[in-house]
Design a protein around this motif. Structure first.
Motif, PDB file in Angstrom:
ATOM      1  N   MET A  56       0.827  -1.217   0.112  1.00 28.53           N
ATOM      2  CA  MET A  56       0.105  -0.011   0.032  1.00 28.53           C
ATOM      3  C   MET A  56       0.921   1.292   0.051  1.00 28.53           C
ATOM      4  N   THR A  59      -0.445   5.974   2.628  1.00 28.90           N
ATOM      5  CA  THR A  59      -1.430   5.712   3.758  1.00 28.90           C
ATOM      6  C   THR A  59      -0.845   6.628   5.038  1.00 28.90           C
ATOM      7  N   GLU A  71      -4.114  10.618  -2.333  1.00 31.40           N
ATOM      8  CA  GLU A  71      -4.818   9.387  -2.152  1.00 31.40           C
ATOM      9  C   GLU A  71      -4.146   8.142  -2.365  1.00 31.40           C
ATOM     10  N   MET A  72      -4.836   7.156  -1.752  1.00 31.42           N
ATOM     11  CA  MET A  72      -3.987   5.843  -1.542  1.00 31.42           C
ATOM     12  C   MET A  72      -3.840   4.991  -2.936  1.00 31.42           C
ATOM     13  N   TRP A  74      -1.768   1.273  -4.647  1.00 30.49           N
ATOM     14  CA  TRP A  74      -1.341  -0.106  -4.113  1.00 30.49           C
ATOM     15  C   TRP A  74      -0.469  -0.455  -5.502  1.00 30.49           C
ATOM     16  N   LEU A 193      -2.765   5.433   8.781  1.00 27.40           N
ATOM     17  CA  LEU A 193      -4.169   5.791   8.857  1.00 27.40           C
ATOM     18  C   LEU A 193      -4.693   5.392  10.199  1.00 27.40           C
ATOM     19  N   SER A 199      -4.847  -0.095   6.888  1.00 28.00           N
ATOM     20  CA  SER A 199      -4.128  -0.414   5.626  1.00 28.00           C
ATOM     21  C   SER A 199      -4.444  -1.687   4.944  1.00 28.00           C
ATOM     22  N   GLY A 223       2.481   0.573   4.197  1.00 28.36           N
ATOM     23  CA  GLY A 223       2.891   1.810   3.617  1.00 28.36           C
ATOM     24  C   GLY A 223       3.887   2.564   4.695  1.00 28.36           C
TER      25      GLY A 223
END
Ligand code: OOG
Ligand code: MG
Length: 253
Positions: A56, A59, A71-72, A74, A193, A199, A223
């Motif tokens: 990820m 995060t 924004e996240m 992956w 997070l 996550s 992350g």
């Protein structure tokens, strides 16, 4: 029309040759960006690499602020990216590698998303201190959100420390990353997070939505908890995470 295969080939070659490629000339849609990522990973799988999990990205606020995104994302991890705890990496095989402190998860059960935090925790076999080696294939480590997605979210290496019993509170563990014995990044797992388990929940959801649900045996990198640090030949990088132990590697020529 965006040429997905051509961009995938360009990014894959940049990775193979450890040479930077210019920023993409046209903006990609989110779907196209993930399609490029899938196509470039298919090239790696066809050379014999095996998917072992996912990572990820973005995060934590610190990572988002450092790279200017919000924004996240992956990406896919393969066995070819694995670095054994304590080993050396070869600097020459990377474009401009950086390192960041993370937490890794190991699944004992399949984990199709969406899931609750409790279900995600129950599927865990272990939790470990981990270092991610990121390496953008773009010149000057500069990219837009979709360009970095296309580049498999800068995945290039990961080092996992000792696996610990996952039945413990990991929501606020102190994290200290040292380079050559000097503290370089200090943070907490709470930066991810609010709790790295979130996550994992997001990873389960995103991987399922992409048609590749998380499976037993998968490794998930939560992350970076702090900003990343540039690596140089000769560096000795060490992360200690409160209650989870140490992980380290060295950078050779
Ligand atoms: C993109 C990858 C982000 C993380 O942990 O946030 C990432 C990058 O910063 O190059 O791995
Ligand atoms: Mg990372």
């Amino acid at each position: 029309m965006v040429d997905i295969a051509a961009i995938a080939e360009r990014l894959d070659s940049a990775q193979l040759n450890a040479s930077a490629t210019p920023q993409l000339s046209e903006p990609l849609s989110v779907d196209d960006a993930y399609a490029v990522q899938a196509a470039s990973m298919a090239r790696r799988y066809s050379r014999g690499e095996r998917r072992v999990g996912i990572k990820m990205g973005f995060t934590s606020r610190a990572k988002m602020a450092q790279m200017g995104v919000d924004e996240m994302i992956w990406g896919r991890l393969t066995d070819g990216m694995m670095v054994e705890d304590g080993d050396s990496i070869s600097f020459a095989r990377y474009v401009h590698p950086r390192v960041e402190p993370e937490i890794a998860f190991l699944l004992k059960d399949d984990l199709p998303g969406p899931v609750t935090m409790m279900a995600a925790a129950a599927a865990l076999d272990g939790v470990a201190p981990a270092l991610e080696i990121i390496d953008s294939r773009y010149e000057n480590f500069k990219f837009s959100w979709t360009d970095v997605v296309a580049d498999n979210s800068s995945s290039s290496g990961f080092v996992i420390g000792p696996w610990n019993d996952p039945r413990q509170d990991i929501s606020n563990l102190g994290m200290l990353m040292e380079i050559d014995g000097a503290p370089r990044q200090i943070g907490s797992s709470a930066a991810i997070l609010g709790n790295p388990l979130r996550s994992l929940v997001a990873a389960a959801r995103l991987a399922s939505a992409a048609g590749e649900p998380l499976r037993a045996g998968d490794v998930i990198m939560a992350g970076g908890a702090t900003a990343a640090e540039a690596l140089a030949v000769g560096n000795h990088v060490r992360l200690s995470v409160q209650g989870l132990g140490l992980v380290e590697f060295r950078v050779a020529e």
